[in-house]
Enzyme design. Structure first.
Site, PDB file in Angstrom:
ATOM      1  N   GLU A   1      10.235  -9.282  -2.101  1.00 56.46           N
ATOM      2  CA  GLU A   1      10.889  -8.068  -1.579  1.00 56.46           C
ATOM      3  C   GLU A   1      10.240  -7.795  -0.237  1.00 56.46           C
ATOM      4  O   GLU A   1       9.096  -7.369  -0.168  1.00 56.46           O
ATOM      5  CB  GLU A   1      10.702  -6.905  -2.558  1.00 56.46           C
ATOM      6  CG  GLU A   1      11.658  -5.754  -2.310  1.00 56.46           C
ATOM      7  CD  GLU A   1      11.084  -4.682  -1.417  1.00 56.46           C
ATOM      8  OE1 GLU A   1      11.372  -4.718  -0.192  1.00 56.46           O
ATOM      9  OE2 GLU A   1      10.343  -3.829  -1.911  1.00 56.46           O
ATOM     10  N   LEU A   2      10.974  -8.086   0.840  1.00 54.54           N
ATOM     11  CA  LEU A   2      10.367  -8.172   2.164  1.00 54.54           C
ATOM     12  C   LEU A   2      10.827  -7.038   3.077  1.00 54.54           C
ATOM     13  O   LEU A   2      11.239  -5.986   2.628  1.00 54.54           O
ATOM     14  CB  LEU A   2      10.680  -9.550   2.761  1.00 54.54           C
ATOM     15  CG  LEU A   2      10.276 -10.740   1.884  1.00 54.54           C
ATOM     16  CD1 LEU A   2      10.664 -12.061   2.529  1.00 54.54           C
ATOM     17  CD2 LEU A   2       8.781 -10.711   1.570  1.00 54.54           C
TER      18      LEU A   2
ATOM     19  N   TRP B   1       0.796  -1.229   0.000  1.00 52.88           N
ATOM     20  CA  TRP B   1       0.000   0.000   0.000  1.00 52.88           C
ATOM     21  C   TRP B   1       0.823   1.272   0.000  1.00 52.88           C
ATOM     22  O   TRP B   1       0.331   2.336  -0.349  1.00 52.88           O
ATOM     23  CB  TRP B   1      -0.897   0.024   1.259  1.00 52.88           C
ATOM     24  CG  TRP B   1      -0.131  -0.117   2.546  1.00 52.88           C
ATOM     25  CD1 TRP B   1       0.111  -1.272   3.228  1.00 52.88           C
ATOM     26  CD2 TRP B   1       0.538   0.914   3.271  1.00 52.88           C
ATOM     27  NE1 TRP B   1       0.883  -1.025   4.339  1.00 52.88           N
ATOM     28  CE2 TRP B   1       1.161   0.317   4.393  1.00 52.88           C
ATOM     29  CE3 TRP B   1       0.670   2.300   3.095  1.00 52.88           C
ATOM     30  CZ2 TRP B   1       1.893   1.044   5.323  1.00 52.88           C
ATOM     31  CZ3 TRP B   1       1.414   3.019   4.019  1.00 52.88           C
ATOM     32  CH2 TRP B   1       2.007   2.391   5.114  1.00 52.88           C
ATOM     33  N   ASN B   2       2.094   1.220   0.422  1.00 52.66           N
ATOM     34  CA  ASN B   2       2.800   2.471   0.723  1.00 52.66           C
ATOM     35  C   ASN B   2       3.221   3.243  -0.521  1.00 52.66           C
ATOM     36  O   ASN B   2       3.149   4.474  -0.540  1.00 52.66           O
ATOM     37  CB  ASN B   2       3.994   2.223   1.654  1.00 52.66           C
ATOM     38  CG  ASN B   2       4.925   1.149   1.151  1.00 52.66           C
ATOM     39  OD1 ASN B   2       4.618   0.389   0.234  1.00 52.66           O
ATOM     40  ND2 ASN B   2       6.091   1.068   1.750  1.00 52.66           N
TER      41      ASN B   2
ATOM     42  N   CYS C   1       9.945   0.535   2.991  1.00 50.29           N
ATOM     43  CA  CYS C   1      10.704  -0.668   3.331  1.00 50.29           C
ATOM     44  C   CYS C   1      12.187  -0.374   3.497  1.00 50.29           C
ATOM     45  O   CYS C   1      12.845  -0.952   4.361  1.00 50.29           O
ATOM     46  CB  CYS C   1      10.477  -1.758   2.288  1.00 50.29           C
ATOM     47  SG  CYS C   1      10.900  -1.275   0.598  1.00 50.29           S
TER      48      CYS C   1
END
Length: 484
Positions: A249-250, A152-153, A283
């Site tokens: 991509e964590l 969402w970011n 992130c």
């Protein structure tokens, strides 16, 4: 302040809108009683239908010439660019960003498509080798249907980072947006889908049953996910049943290491931007800062001077530096981390100003805080806090700083700050991270020529450049013996 909302948002299967018997409401985190839109809740059946639509489209799309695919995908990028003005207010109202941040999301998303399109023809060309006994061709073929599960970011750029190479390589996609911010992305993808063949782009909103359907479906050849490490682990496990290719991509807990020769006043504006943009909800935002013992007071005061001028409010208000946190759960978590730091004996300095104080009770607003004198193993330091609270940790030697920087399960990005590029480079090479910046660390630090992704539990695979392209193809080696 503009109050922008739309009615119902349906799922998208190619050029068709698919209604639902159930809709969920998306609320403005800066005014949590305001509904931005009602979004169709997709089901397992909707997801299955989307995969089948994407598969039928793939059978034709993979045979479209690379040159034609490039032309069509670039047309979709133009559509995305043209949607910025109309969709930007919706994005601000659903994910809490500012006008500048949301504009950048669209601009960077379109630029990503154009950049990957410009690389496509050369990358997808087969590699050929010949010796005295044989000829060999290494073909680069599409995988099939690709499931894109996105956050969402920064939903536009993060989706386009996956969608562009997937489509250019000849795959088709089913996109599952985040439930927190599906509105602007779904509308953008709907518009983009119309300039492509039916079924090349599909969008299904919903809950975990949609995700599970995509990860387990035998016609989905690959899953690309951006989000939290725990969810990524579950997606990887679910995808294993059909031996899917997976890109993850964590989470990140990015360290910034300030060396003893750094010019504090010179670096501080860039460092603060890397910490507090999007209220720290990025992130690869800086989430911990390591400072030489003798420089801690100076860094603390210099950072405080800048942060105290920040204005926290709704993203549609032009005075706002950064907006609210995304939801109650995240707000409670970050506030809890700050309180735990206080209780541990750390100094927590809250700074900044409220743009519209009487509205704060209606949103998930939080003033920025700088924390010092904190245990290096405190939860605030070693977790992905995802909020506007930054710990400063002092160190006595560069070996100690590197050991602390590497001492978490994360390894997304990092940065080193120094007047000496040679010294900074030597430190950078010792940090366990997928990417390291020198004298910068924010959204502007990323280059379209820089592969992006993490090590350790920050992910698998890379996005951007030809390295990212390779995540969306299957290599086929064809060897022909020469006649004797």
């Amino acid at each position: 302040m503009i109050n922008v909302s739309v009615g119902k948002i349906n799922n998208v299967l190619g050029h068709q809108e698919i209604k639902s018997t159930e809709y969920f409401e998306v609320f403005d985190p800066g005014n949590k009683t305001d509904v931005v839109a009602s979004v169709a809740r997709g089901t397992k059946e909707t997801a299955n239908q989307a995969v089948e639509t994407a598969h039928q489209a793939y059978l034709k799309w993979k045979s479209v010439s690379v040159k034609e695919r490039i032309q069509l995908v670039k047309q979709a990028a133009v559509v995305l660019e043209e949607s910025t003005e109309s969709l930007r207010p919706l994005l601000i109202r659903e994910n809490g960003g500012t006008v500048k941040e949301s504009t950048a999301d669209f601009i960077r998303g379109a630029s990503m498509i154009h950049n990957m399109a410009d690389r496509a023809e050369a990358f997808l060309e087969p590699s050929r080798f010949e010796n005295t006994v044989s000829r060999m061709s290494i073909e680069k073929n599409p995988i099939g249907v690709v499931g894109l599960i996105v956050p969402w970011n920064s939903p536009i750029i993060l989706t386009m980072s996956k969608l562009a190479p997937a489509l250019l390589a000849g795959n088709t996609v089913v996109v599952k947006p985040s439930r927190e911010a599906p509105v602007a992305l779904t509308l953008a993808l709907k518009a983009m889908a119309k300039v492509l063949p039916h079924g090349v782009i599909n969008v299904v909103n919903g809950r975990s049953d949609v995700t599970i359907t995509l990860t387990e479906h035998p016609l989905v050849g690959k899953i690309s996910f951006t989000g939290g490490t725990q969810t990524g682990s579950a997606i990887m496990a679910s995808s294993a049943s059909t031996v899917k290719r997976v890109s993850l991509e964590l989470g990140g807990n990015d360290p910034a290491i300030i060396l003893d020769d750094a010019d504090i006043n010179k670096i501080m504006p860039r460092l603060c931007k890397g910490i507090f943009t999007r209220a720290g909800q990025i992130c690869f935002a800086v989430k911990r800062v390591y400072v030489p013992n003798h420089m801690l007071n100076a860094v603390y005061e210099a950072m405080s001077d800048i942060v105290n001028d920040y204005q926290v409010g709704h993203g549609l208000d032009g005075r706002t530096t950064f907006g609210p946190l995304i939801n109650q759960k995240q707000y409670d978590y970050v506030q809890g981390l700050a309180e735990k730091a206080r209780q541990s004996g750390a100094t927590v300095r809250q700074l900044g100003k409220k743009v519209d104080p009487e509205q704060w009770q209606n949103g998930y607003y939080m003033l920025p805080s700088i924390v010092r004198d904190i245990d290096p193993r405190h939860e605030l330091v070693v977790s992905e806090q995802f909020g506007p609270v930054i710990p400063l940790i002092s160190y006595s030697s560069i070996d100690e700083a590197i050991e602390m920087a590497n001492g978490t399960e994360f390894g997304l990005c990092s940065s080193v700050w120094s007047e000496s590029q040679e010294r900074a480079l030597a430190v950078a090479r010792r940090i366990e991270a997928g990417g390291t910046f020198i004298n910068s660390h924010n959204v502007d630090s990323l280059s379209l020529d820089m592969p992006f992704g993490g090590v350790k539990q920050s992910g698998l695979g890379r996005e951007r450049t030809e390295i990212g392209f390779s995540e969306y193809i299957e290599y086929q080696a064809i060897r022909m013996l020469k006649e004797s």
